[in-house]
Motif scaffolding. Sequence first.
Motif, PDB file in Angstrom:
ATOM      1  N   UNK A   6       0.836  -1.203   0.000  1.00 21.67           N
ATOM      2  CA  UNK A   6       0.000   0.000   0.000  1.00 21.67           C
ATOM      3  C   UNK A   6       0.868   1.250   0.000  1.00 21.67           C
ATOM      4  N   UNK A   7       1.893   1.253   0.847  1.00 20.08           N
ATOM      5  CA  UNK A   7       2.736   2.434   1.007  1.00 20.08           C
ATOM      6  C   UNK A   7       3.506   2.776  -0.272  1.00 20.08           C
ATOM      7  N   UNK A   8       4.054   1.744  -0.935  1.00 19.59           N
ATOM      8  CA  UNK A   8       4.801   2.000  -2.155  1.00 19.59           C
ATOM      9  C   UNK A   8       3.927   2.593  -3.241  1.00 19.59           C
ATOM     10  N   UNK A   9       2.719   2.105  -3.355  1.00 21.89           N
ATOM     11  CA  UNK A   9       1.759   2.641  -4.319  1.00 21.89           C
ATOM     12  C   UNK A   9       1.436   4.099  -3.999  1.00 21.89           C
ATOM     13  N   UNK A  10       1.174   4.366  -2.727  1.00 23.67           N
ATOM     14  CA  UNK A  10       0.775   5.714  -2.321  1.00 23.67           C
ATOM     15  C   UNK A  10       1.892   6.734  -2.541  1.00 23.67           C
ATOM     16  N   UNK A  27       7.809  -2.268  -0.733  1.00 20.89           N
ATOM     17  CA  UNK A  27       7.342  -0.919  -1.042  1.00 20.89           C
ATOM     18  C   UNK A  27       8.031  -0.371  -2.285  1.00 20.89           C
ATOM     19  N   UNK A  28       9.340  -0.570  -2.372  1.00 22.13           N
ATOM     20  CA  UNK A  28      10.077  -0.075  -3.515  1.00 22.13           C
ATOM     21  C   UNK A  28       9.648  -0.729  -4.811  1.00 22.13           C
ATOM     22  N   UNK A  29       9.437  -2.037  -4.793  1.00 27.30           N
ATOM     23  CA  UNK A  29       9.008  -2.740  -5.999  1.00 27.30           C
ATOM     24  C   UNK A  29       7.612  -2.285  -6.425  1.00 27.30           C
TER      25      UNK A  29
END
Length: 383
Positions: free
Chosen positions: A136-140, A176-178
């Motif tokens: 969720x965090x990486x997308x946001x 998150x990075x991916x």
Amino acid sequence: MQIAIRREPIPGERRVAATPATVAQYTAAGFSVVVEQEAGLAAGHPDGAYRDAGAEVVAEVDLGAADVLAHVRPLDPATIGALAPGTITIGFASPASELPAVAALAERGITAFSLELIPRISRAQSMDALTSQSLIAGYRCVLEAALHFPRFFPLYMTAAGTIPPARVLVLGAGVAGLQAIATAKRLGAKVSAYDVRSASADEVRSMGGTFIALDLEENADAAGGYAKELAADRADRQRELLAPHVAAADVIVTTAAIPGRPAPRLITSPMLEGMTAGSVVVDLAAETGGNVEGAVAGETVAVDVPGGSVTIVGMKDAPSTMASDASRLLAQNIANVIALMSVEGSVAPDFDDEIIAASCVTHGGVVRHEPTATALADQKGAR
């Protein structure tokens, strides 16, 4: 046996530890469930949906009557003090940074499980809340970058001229990075990425990114797929080698983290000053010290550069900004942990199970997680 779900007391936290779907799982397994009024409202789950799933909705949860307390954020001292000895708690506990709370849990005789400590093994994938929330965090982070960036992400070829794609650099290629790489690619950006872990190159390429290889002459792989902290001279060398890539980027998303340690500093002020005016840097690690010098959690900061400024966005509780899907995944992670420990409608942890043993922070008045127990002992010794 009663499972209790509260409205999270920390201001701004919109997630909830159970959804109507997981409440239905609990009641079908023989548990009684109490849910505090409006606990799931910010995540899109009204009280009526919990009642329909079989929960009792109450004005305030009686913590002393709860057998199991599922929670999102680490518990505060008042909550811990209100729990009955022997209560089981399951949620994010942040044991490395919440030592007073861990000590209070042990003193109170609480059996506390930390979602951060779920081992990264195939059998535990459905319980891995760090992974679900990092997704969720990486997308946001990329959405935040796109909102602050004054240009398009994709390439556009028009009769009036060609608009080149944004150049996005992702630092840290964990979950998150991916996800940040994948999201930036979907938006049409040209994406490159860097991570100190040797296994990350193939993962970056699999998401469509270009991997940046730096010669640091040091293996930074740690157990569980995490990275370990670099020696000071290697960290300086890392920043030196990253500087030209930072200067060439239009957008940077940093996601690097080391469990139990402050976030590694990847970008310094002089590196920021080499970026083009209008560029954007989003720091997911701002809450744990920041990958970027000057990043402040929950704030947007402008750094002066020739011709204008660079915008630094310090992320704060990124998964909570997408509370519905974040809660859906987190609640299921918690439900799967409870199911692992359940026997005929009762939660009875089997400490011979490696998942249960690894994720338990306190039990029977003892701090079972060795690194946390050592940190507490060192803290007492320093006094």
